[in-house]
Design a protein around this motif. Sequence first.
Motif, PDB file in Angstrom:
ATOM      1  N   MET A  29      89.306 -24.283  30.556  1.00  0.00           N
ATOM      2  CA  MET A  29      89.308 -25.423  29.662  1.00  0.00           C
ATOM      3  C   MET A  29      90.714 -25.653  29.146  1.00  0.00           C
ATOM      4  O   MET A  29      91.534 -24.747  29.048  1.00  0.00           O
ATOM      5  CB  MET A  29      88.318 -25.175  28.533  1.00  0.00           C
ATOM      6  N   GLU A  30      90.992 -26.872  28.726  1.00  0.00           N
ATOM      7  CA  GLU A  30      92.317 -27.211  28.215  1.00  0.00           C
ATOM      8  C   GLU A  30      92.465 -26.671  26.806  1.00  0.00           C
ATOM      9  O   GLU A  30      91.605 -26.862  25.962  1.00  0.00           O
ATOM     10  CB  GLU A  30      92.498 -28.733  28.224  1.00  0.00           C
ATOM     11  N   GLN A  31      93.590 -25.990  26.545  1.00  0.00           N
ATOM     12  CA  GLN A  31      93.802 -25.376  25.232  1.00  0.00           C
ATOM     13  C   GLN A  31      94.132 -26.438  24.201  1.00  0.00           C
ATOM     14  O   GLN A  31      94.918 -27.350  24.439  1.00  0.00           O
ATOM     15  CB  GLN A  31      94.947 -24.362  25.312  1.00  0.00           C
ATOM     16  N   ASP A  32      93.517 -26.333  23.043  1.00  0.00           N
ATOM     17  CA  ASP A  32      93.758 -27.275  21.965  1.00  0.00           C
ATOM     18  C   ASP A  32      95.166 -27.100  21.429  1.00  0.00           C
ATOM     19  O   ASP A  32      95.643 -25.995  21.217  1.00  0.00           O
ATOM     20  CB  ASP A  32      92.742 -27.024  20.840  1.00  0.00           C
ATOM     21  N   ASN A  33      95.845 -28.198  21.199  1.00  0.00           N
ATOM     22  CA  ASN A  33      97.207 -28.148  20.669  1.00  0.00           C
ATOM     23  C   ASN A  33      97.146 -28.124  19.151  1.00  0.00           C
ATOM     24  O   ASN A  33      96.770 -29.108  18.527  1.00  0.00           O
ATOM     25  CB  ASN A  33      97.997 -29.369  21.159  1.00  0.00           C
ATOM     26  N   VAL A  34      97.489 -26.996  18.566  1.00  0.00           N
ATOM     27  CA  VAL A  34      97.412 -26.838  17.114  1.00  0.00           C
ATOM     28  C   VAL A  34      98.805 -26.985  16.533  1.00  0.00           C
ATOM     29  O   VAL A  34      99.646 -26.100  16.658  1.00  0.00           O
ATOM     30  CB  VAL A  34      96.823 -25.469  16.742  1.00  0.00           C
ATOM     31  N   ALA A  35      99.074 -28.089  15.892  1.00  0.00           N
ATOM     32  CA  ALA A  35     100.409 -28.336  15.351  1.00  0.00           C
ATOM     33  C   ALA A  35     100.717 -27.377  14.228  1.00  0.00           C
ATOM     34  O   ALA A  35      99.903 -27.117  13.355  1.00  0.00           O
ATOM     35  CB  ALA A  35     100.486 -29.773  14.830  1.00  0.00           C
ATOM     36  N   GLY A  36     101.905 -26.837  14.268  1.00  0.00           N
ATOM     37  CA  GLY A  36     102.370 -25.994  13.179  1.00  0.00           C
ATOM     38  C   GLY A  36     101.905 -24.573  13.226  1.00  0.00           C
ATOM     39  O   GLY A  36     102.209 -23.791  12.344  1.00  0.00           O
ATOM     40  N   VAL A  37     101.134 -24.166  14.248  1.00  0.00           N
ATOM     41  CA  VAL A  37     100.658 -22.791  14.350  1.00  0.00           C
ATOM     42  C   VAL A  37     101.531 -22.040  15.331  1.00  0.00           C
ATOM     43  O   VAL A  37     101.633 -22.407  16.491  1.00  0.00           O
ATOM     44  CB  VAL A  37      99.190 -22.746  14.799  1.00  0.00           C
ATOM     45  N   ALA A  38     102.179 -20.966  14.859  1.00  0.00           N
ATOM     46  CA  ALA A  38     103.092 -20.217  15.695  1.00  0.00           C
ATOM     47  C   ALA A  38     102.340 -19.203  16.529  1.00  0.00           C
ATOM     48  O   ALA A  38     101.213 -18.834  16.239  1.00  0.00           O
ATOM     49  CB  ALA A  38     104.123 -19.498  14.822  1.00  0.00           C
ATOM     50  N   ALA A  39     102.992 -18.747  17.581  1.00  0.00           N
ATOM     51  CA  ALA A  39     102.438 -17.658  18.365  1.00  0.00           C
ATOM     52  C   ALA A  39     102.420 -16.399  17.536  1.00  0.00           C
ATOM     53  O   ALA A  39     103.107 -16.281  16.530  1.00  0.00           O
ATOM     54  CB  ALA A  39     103.280 -17.451  19.627  1.00  0.00           C
ATOM     55  N   ALA A  40     101.625 -15.420  17.978  1.00  0.00           N
ATOM     56  CA  ALA A  40     101.442 -14.199  17.189  1.00  0.00           C
ATOM     57  C   ALA A  40     102.758 -13.489  16.939  1.00  0.00           C
ATOM     58  O   ALA A  40     103.000 -12.949  15.864  1.00  0.00           O
ATOM     59  CB  ALA A  40     100.473 -13.271  17.909  1.00  0.00           C
ATOM     60  N   ASP A  41     103.656 -13.485  17.953  1.00  0.00           N
ATOM     61  CA  ASP A  41     104.895 -12.742  17.765  1.00  0.00           C
ATOM     62  C   ASP A  41     105.890 -13.477  16.880  1.00  0.00           C
ATOM     63  O   ASP A  41     106.955 -12.961  16.587  1.00  0.00           O
ATOM     64  CB  ASP A  41     105.528 -12.416  19.129  1.00  0.00           C
ATOM     65  N   LEU A 100      73.579 -28.043  15.780  1.00  0.00           N
ATOM     66  CA  LEU A 100      73.736 -27.207  16.968  1.00  0.00           C
ATOM     67  C   LEU A 100      73.463 -28.011  18.232  1.00  0.00           C
ATOM     68  O   LEU A 100      74.190 -27.882  19.230  1.00  0.00           O
ATOM     69  CB  LEU A 100      72.796 -26.004  16.895  1.00  0.00           C
ATOM     70  N   GLU A 101      72.440 -28.864  18.217  1.00  0.00           N
ATOM     71  CA  GLU A 101      72.138 -29.658  19.408  1.00  0.00           C
ATOM     72  C   GLU A 101      73.254 -30.656  19.701  1.00  0.00           C
ATOM     73  O   GLU A 101      73.535 -30.955  20.869  1.00  0.00           O
ATOM     74  CB  GLU A 101      70.790 -30.358  19.234  1.00  0.00           C
ATOM     75  N   GLU A 102      73.894 -31.176  18.673  1.00  0.00           N
ATOM     76  CA  GLU A 102      75.074 -32.021  18.898  1.00  0.00           C
ATOM     77  C   GLU A 102      76.162 -31.227  19.608  1.00  0.00           C
ATOM     78  O   GLU A 102      76.797 -31.710  20.550  1.00  0.00           O
ATOM     79  CB  GLU A 102      75.618 -32.545  17.568  1.00  0.00           C
ATOM     80  N   LEU A 103      76.364 -30.005  19.149  1.00  0.00           N
ATOM     81  CA  LEU A 103      77.402 -29.154  19.734  1.00  0.00           C
ATOM     82  C   LEU A 103      77.085 -28.821  21.187  1.00  0.00           C
ATOM     83  O   LEU A 103      77.987 -28.727  22.027  1.00  0.00           O
ATOM     84  CB  LEU A 103      77.524 -27.883  18.890  1.00  0.00           C
ATOM     85  N   LEU A 104      75.784 -28.647  21.502  1.00  0.00           N
ATOM     86  CA  LEU A 104      75.373 -28.226  22.838  1.00  0.00           C
ATOM     87  C   LEU A 104      75.006 -29.402  23.739  1.00  0.00           C
ATOM     88  O   LEU A 104      74.420 -29.213  24.810  1.00  0.00           O
ATOM     89  CB  LEU A 104      74.164 -27.285  22.729  1.00  0.00           C
ATOM     90  N   ALA A 105      75.363 -30.613  23.354  1.00  0.00           N
ATOM     91  CA  ALA A 105      74.956 -31.796  24.106  1.00  0.00           C
ATOM     92  C   ALA A 105      75.510 -31.801  25.519  1.00  0.00           C
ATOM     93  O   ALA A 105      74.874 -32.306  26.449  1.00  0.00           O
ATOM     94  CB  ALA A 105      75.383 -33.055  23.362  1.00  0.00           C
ATOM     95  N   SER A 106      76.704 -31.248  25.711  1.00  0.00           N
ATOM     96  CA  SER A 106      77.335 -31.227  27.033  1.00  0.00           C
ATOM     97  C   SER A 106      78.318 -30.071  27.087  1.00  0.00           C
ATOM     98  O   SER A 106      78.669 -29.475  26.060  1.00  0.00           O
ATOM     99  CB  SER A 106      78.069 -32.546  27.304  1.00  0.00           C
ATOM    100  N   ARG A 107      78.796 -29.773  28.281  1.00  0.00           N
ATOM    101  CA  ARG A 107      79.816 -28.739  28.412  1.00  0.00           C
ATOM    102  C   ARG A 107      81.079 -29.155  27.664  1.00  0.00           C
ATOM    103  O   ARG A 107      81.738 -28.326  27.029  1.00  0.00           O
ATOM    104  CB  ARG A 107      80.126 -28.481  29.890  1.00  0.00           C
ATOM    105  N   GLU A 108      81.382 -30.443  27.718  1.00  0.00           N
ATOM    106  CA  GLU A 108      82.588 -30.928  27.040  1.00  0.00           C
ATOM    107  C   GLU A 108      82.470 -30.764  25.526  1.00  0.00           C
ATOM    108  O   GLU A 108      83.439 -30.384  24.857  1.00  0.00           O
ATOM    109  CB  GLU A 108      82.828 -32.406  27.392  1.00  0.00           C
ATOM    110  N   SER A 109      81.293 -31.029  24.970  1.00  0.00           N
ATOM    111  CA  SER A 109      81.120 -30.864  23.520  1.00  0.00           C
ATOM    112  C   SER A 109      81.206 -29.395  23.130  1.00  0.00           C
ATOM    113  O   SER A 109      81.705 -29.052  22.047  1.00  0.00           O
ATOM    114  CB  SER A 109      79.791 -31.462  23.063  1.00  0.00           C
ATOM    115  N   VAL A 110      80.743 -28.504  24.018  1.00  0.00           N
ATOM    116  CA  VAL A 110      80.885 -27.071  23.760  1.00  0.00           C
ATOM    117  C   VAL A 110      82.357 -26.690  23.720  1.00  0.00           C
ATOM    118  O   VAL A 110      82.820 -25.991  22.806  1.00  0.00           O
ATOM    119  CB  VAL A 110      80.141 -26.250  24.832  1.00  0.00           C
TER     120      VAL A 110
END
Length: 656
Positions: A1-13, A197-207
């Motif tokens: 899956m495509e990783q969500d781009n989280v603005a302003g969040v640094a890598a762990a290191d 929960l059913e909204e969340l599980l509506a499709s693979r994309e919503s998951v």
Amino acid sequence: MEQDNVAGVAAADELPAASQIVEAPPNAGYDYEAQFAGKQLCEFCSTQECTCGCPQLEAQPLLNNTQLLNFEVRSRNIDWRRYVRPLDTQVRGSSVYLDAHTDLLSGHRRNVNAENQRELLVCHDMMGNYLADRHYHSSQKFDDYRFVHWSAVDYFCYFSHNYVTIPPSGWLNAAHRHGVPVLGTYIVEGSAGNRLLEELLASRESVYRAVAALTRLCLHFCFEGWLINVEHTVRESYMPKLYLFVDELRRATEAQVPHGRVFWYDSIIESGNLRWQNELNARNVQFFRHSKRMLINYTWNDTNLTTSELTVVGEAKPKQRVFMGLDVFGRNQLAGFQSAQTLARVASRGFSAGIFAPAWCYETLQQFGYDIRNEAGDADFNAAFLQRNEKWWSSIWQLLATHPYRRLPFYTDFGVGSGCGDYARGTRHLRSKAYFNLARQSLQPSVPLHRNAEHSFDTAFVGGSALRVLNFERAFRLFLTDFELPLGVLLLGYAYKLTSEPEHQQLDIVLRLCPLRGQGQQQSLYLFCGDYAEHIITPGRCYLQPINGVIPGHLLPQQLPAEHGLLGEGWRVRYYVARFDGPVRVLDIGLKCRRETKMETEMETETETQSEAYLGAIFIQSLQLSDWTAVHQTTAANKALISAYHGALFTESASQ
């Protein structure tokens, strides 16, 4: 899956080291006006004296998928790394079992290995949560619920009955300081929760979108994972996507969140029906396979333990990944002050434990007439809770594994994250008020202090509390440690307060050392660091005289003065510098205090004086050889040269 781009969040290191996180208050010196320009804030925020909490810095649950997927949180534009210290993975070492030697300064440590490892999940569920603890600045209710027994905890979950529970910053700071990962909660309850929960599980994309959103919350708010609790029947057609959701959330959390973990709560079965199994079995094992860790509902019996054991062995997975639940309120189990009997059954089978609602010690005091919701706080209730809490944890500790502190320098002032006032070097700030702020919690003792010492709010050396000694009969353990002194040079400092003259009362910090290599922990040397007129060096025990010179300031934390002597409100500090003829390891820090006994001639009985003894801070550091030279280069400095190896001072370990 495509990783969500989280603005302003640094890598762990890129996260700042623990030493870079500003200490109490963590926001000191921060430019509030620049950060919140144009925002609607409470009237106190610009003064940094907020007690009601700025809405931008207030933890909040998410109530629906719109808020979850669109990242609708008030603090979306705030970099929470300014307010939450990262998880400290170096502060503590591998756990050991102390068994019945919990508070004894003995050499007994039973190593944890792959065969006997058991972990502990603590699930904090108190009156719905999101009380005053939801604020970054918290409140003036100094007697609010505090958790201090982090040394036995492997995971801490902040629980509420809201759809998505985000842990408040105070809990994150207290847990992370002690090296404990924190979980939020994703919960589905009732028909409204099922629709979400059913909204969340509506499709693979919503998951995938939901997984990305939950992962983003972990990264933004700086916590380590999730407890998933689906407590509503799920239509069978949705089950494949529910398995996908659990699996993808676990994979994303482990891959993207430093030290990330996901737990599944024993609730629904493979058909989607809500039927708590109280065990791991064929009907819920698929959730265990996807999450890797399962928290079992708390109404299990011995037959359930057997079934769980057979199932996890059949899965070829470690038994410690199955956490048997214990609700401290009972729920068809022996609980409360009988909890040890229940946990002993769990331990005997090699399972981990999940403790629900340890705030039982706090909430149930209502039954004894205390007003636990008094916003002003109550000293009597505070003392009753702390005593009750220590008693309960003491009753179960020998069934738990304890993590030793391992990093030097080591400093604590015993602050629990609250106080009736604020102290610095023994003097109370004139305008200080009562406070509750878990972000200000210091490193806590490694074991329960029941009947040995208690947190006192009557005085403090730094912060809001100190330890008051209760046990004047023998030495007892404060900290389990694994401190290495590779050059064999030790600096110890501590702050103390005695309410009677020194000739009537004596206080020693006791260190237990062993060789760094070779025979290791089977050999011990005890250092008694008190008010001795000279050094007394003998096999097994050394009695050290304090330094009467000045300690270079760069060797000390800012909370301690460079010179010994009298400070505010009767507080004093002592320093000791010792050099050994080889590398050593510090395994224990304990306390031994004695007070004069008076003979009542008419009654022909002995009674102790009513003088009090307090411990306000401890500091230990491993010095360089150049530091040894720099510490007051005269014999008057009272530095100790100890030939532990050549003098054969290490002896077989025994309790002191």
